[in-house]
Design a protein around this motif. Structure first.
Motif, PDB file in Angstrom:
ATOM      1  N   LEU A 190      31.998  56.598  -9.001  1.00 57.78           N
ATOM      2  CA  LEU A 190      32.345  57.265 -10.259  1.00 57.78           C
ATOM      3  C   LEU A 190      31.317  56.982 -11.356  1.00 57.78           C
ATOM      4  O   LEU A 190      31.615  57.118 -12.543  1.00 57.78           O
ATOM      5  CB  LEU A 190      33.737  56.818 -10.716  1.00 57.78           C
ATOM      6  N   TYR A 193      30.680  59.342 -14.384  1.00 60.44           N
ATOM      7  CA  TYR A 193      31.693  59.480 -15.436  1.00 60.44           C
ATOM      8  C   TYR A 193      31.512  58.446 -16.547  1.00 60.44           C
ATOM      9  O   TYR A 193      32.194  58.510 -17.567  1.00 60.44           O
ATOM     10  CB  TYR A 193      33.096  59.334 -14.837  1.00 60.44           C
ATOM     11  N   ARG A 194      30.625  57.497 -16.356  1.00 65.20           N
ATOM     12  CA  ARG A 194      30.398  56.488 -17.389  1.00 65.20           C
ATOM     13  C   ARG A 194      29.435  56.970 -18.463  1.00 65.20           C
ATOM     14  O   ARG A 194      29.215  56.286 -19.450  1.00 65.20           O
ATOM     15  CB  ARG A 194      29.891  55.191 -16.756  1.00 65.20           C
ATOM     16  N   ARG A 195      28.879  58.145 -18.279  1.00 66.26           N
ATOM     17  CA  ARG A 195      28.045  58.732 -19.320  1.00 66.26           C
ATOM     18  C   ARG A 195      28.934  59.272 -20.435  1.00 66.26           C
ATOM     19  O   ARG A 195      30.074  59.667 -20.230  1.00 66.26           O
ATOM     20  CB  ARG A 195      27.180  59.849 -18.743  1.00 66.26           C
ATOM     21  N   THR A 196      28.427  59.298 -21.642  1.00 63.66           N
ATOM     22  CA  THR A 196      29.231  59.727 -22.799  1.00 63.66           C
ATOM     23  C   THR A 196      28.953  61.176 -23.175  1.00 63.66           C
ATOM     24  O   THR A 196      29.108  61.565 -24.317  1.00 63.66           O
ATOM     25  CB  THR A 196      28.939  58.816 -24.010  1.00 63.66           C
ATOM     26  N   LEU A 222      38.372  49.764 -12.549  1.00 66.25           N
ATOM     27  CA  LEU A 222      38.666  50.742 -13.595  1.00 66.25           C
ATOM     28  C   LEU A 222      39.473  50.133 -14.731  1.00 66.25           C
ATOM     29  O   LEU A 222      39.391  50.588 -15.878  1.00 66.25           O
ATOM     30  CB  LEU A 222      39.425  51.936 -12.988  1.00 66.25           C
ATOM     31  N   GLU A 225      36.732  48.219 -16.673  1.00 62.70           N
ATOM     32  CA  GLU A 225      35.837  49.142 -17.370  1.00 62.70           C
ATOM     33  C   GLU A 225      36.422  50.549 -17.320  1.00 62.70           C
ATOM     34  O   GLU A 225      36.074  51.352 -16.452  1.00 62.70           O
ATOM     35  CB  GLU A 225      34.453  49.139 -16.709  1.00 62.70           C
ATOM     36  N   LEU A 227      37.408  54.493 -17.923  1.00 64.37           N
ATOM     37  CA  LEU A 227      36.631  55.712 -18.102  1.00 64.37           C
ATOM     38  C   LEU A 227      37.360  56.656 -19.050  1.00 64.37           C
ATOM     39  O   LEU A 227      38.583  56.566 -19.227  1.00 64.37           O
ATOM     40  CB  LEU A 227      36.418  56.408 -16.753  1.00 64.37           C
ATOM     41  N   ARG A 228      36.604  57.589 -19.637  1.00 63.44           N
ATOM     42  CA  ARG A 228      37.234  58.593 -20.495  1.00 63.44           C
ATOM     43  C   ARG A 228      38.092  59.541 -19.668  1.00 63.44           C
ATOM     44  O   ARG A 228      39.147  59.979 -20.105  1.00 63.44           O
ATOM     45  CB  ARG A 228      36.160  59.383 -21.236  1.00 63.44           C
ATOM     46  N   ILE A 231      41.622  58.987 -14.138  1.00 68.82           N
ATOM     47  CA  ILE A 231      41.382  58.768 -12.709  1.00 68.82           C
ATOM     48  C   ILE A 231      42.713  58.474 -12.018  1.00 68.82           C
ATOM     49  O   ILE A 231      43.535  57.719 -12.536  1.00 68.82           O
ATOM     50  CB  ILE A 231      40.428  57.566 -12.485  1.00 68.82           C
TER      51      ILE A 231
END
Length: 266
Positions: A190, A193-196, A222, A225, A227-228, A231
């Motif tokens: 994943l 998905y950590r990009r903004t 998860l 850390e 995610l937006r 999940i």
């Protein structure tokens, strides 16, 4: 029977089977019967006809005790399908006829199609994009850095869930130490998905872990850390126990609580 006259006699159902094979790489008689909502015998007759016309090839493993035939579109079948799509003004999907089998087809696509057939008017897989088409869809939304295995729209009891699906392939491809097998490869699953950048336009991102232990490790990561994107996880053993719409998915931070597919997005 591979002449043009034979091809011109293709029924809409046979075109549908040929298109399905070209987009999903390999399929059995049962898969074709399910997708076309016909009996196994009818699907078998259509596949034999397509095979004799040179539009599909077939193979089976010597080790398979069921002696199941697996069919795929031939180069001639793919070419004629592309020609038909272009002539009618429809787009030709990327890599048509040259795609590799996707685990998401077997784990979610075909089971959800069967649920739709069993519950008409109540459940429907409204849309499904295979891996290559999902990549094109993500690029259209400026999300080309994501690598999902499929995209779907599921309708049930008047509710709708749009989702992306990722299948954990486990620690394969390299020699992996026993103590690393629980987490090997999960970090990159994943990572995109950590990009903004833009928010992913789906209600949930579904992840099918290889086994329960890897699912626990993924959930723990998860929680540490977040995610937006929303999940939801399950594992292969759980998927095999239930129909996919009755499958129970876990969301990070909700302990042991699991939600049905249509309930994930709340």
């Amino acid at each position: 029977m591979g002449d043009d006259a034979a091809v011109l006699r293709l029924s809409p159902r046979r075109w549908r089977i040929l298109s399905f094979l070209a987009q999903h790489a390999l399929a059995s008689t049962m898969d074709a019967a399910l997708v076309c909502d016909v009996s196994r015998l009818t699907a078998h007759r259509d596949l034999v006809w397509l095979h004799e016309a040179g539009l599909v090839s077939r193979q089976r493993s010597e080790e398979d005790r069921t002696h199941t035939w697996w069919y795929k579109a031939t180069a001639e079948g793919t070419e004629r399908l592309c020609r038909d799509l272009a002539a009618s003004g429809r787009p030709v999907p990327l890599q048509l006829g040259r795609r590799h089998p996707s685990a998401s087809d077997d784990l979610l696509f075909l089971p959800l199609v069967e649920v739709s057939r069993r519950n008409p008017g109540r459940c429907e897989l409204f849309q499904w994009l295979a891996t290559m088409d999902t990549s094109a869809w993500l690029r259209q939304h400026d999300l080309a850095y994501l690598r999902a295995d499929g995209y779907g729209v599921w309708l049930e009891d008047g509710r709708c869930l749009r989702f992306l699906v990722h299948v954990d392939r486990g620690p394969v491809g390299e020699v992996v130490a026993e103590h690393e097998k629980r987490t090997y490869g999960l970090g990159g699953l994943l990572a995109g998905y950590r990009r903004t950048d833009p928010v992913v336009p789906v209600g949930a991102v579904l992840v099918v872990a290889e086994d329960a232990e890897r699912e626990e490790q993924l959930l723990a990561g998860l929680v540490r850390e977040p995610l937006r994107a929303l999940i939801a996880t399950t594992n292969r053993n759980m998927l095999y126990r239930h129909w996919p719409n009755e499958q129970l998915w876990r969301v990070p931070g909700e302990d042991e609580h699991r939600s049905r597919l249509i309930e994930i997005a709340g």
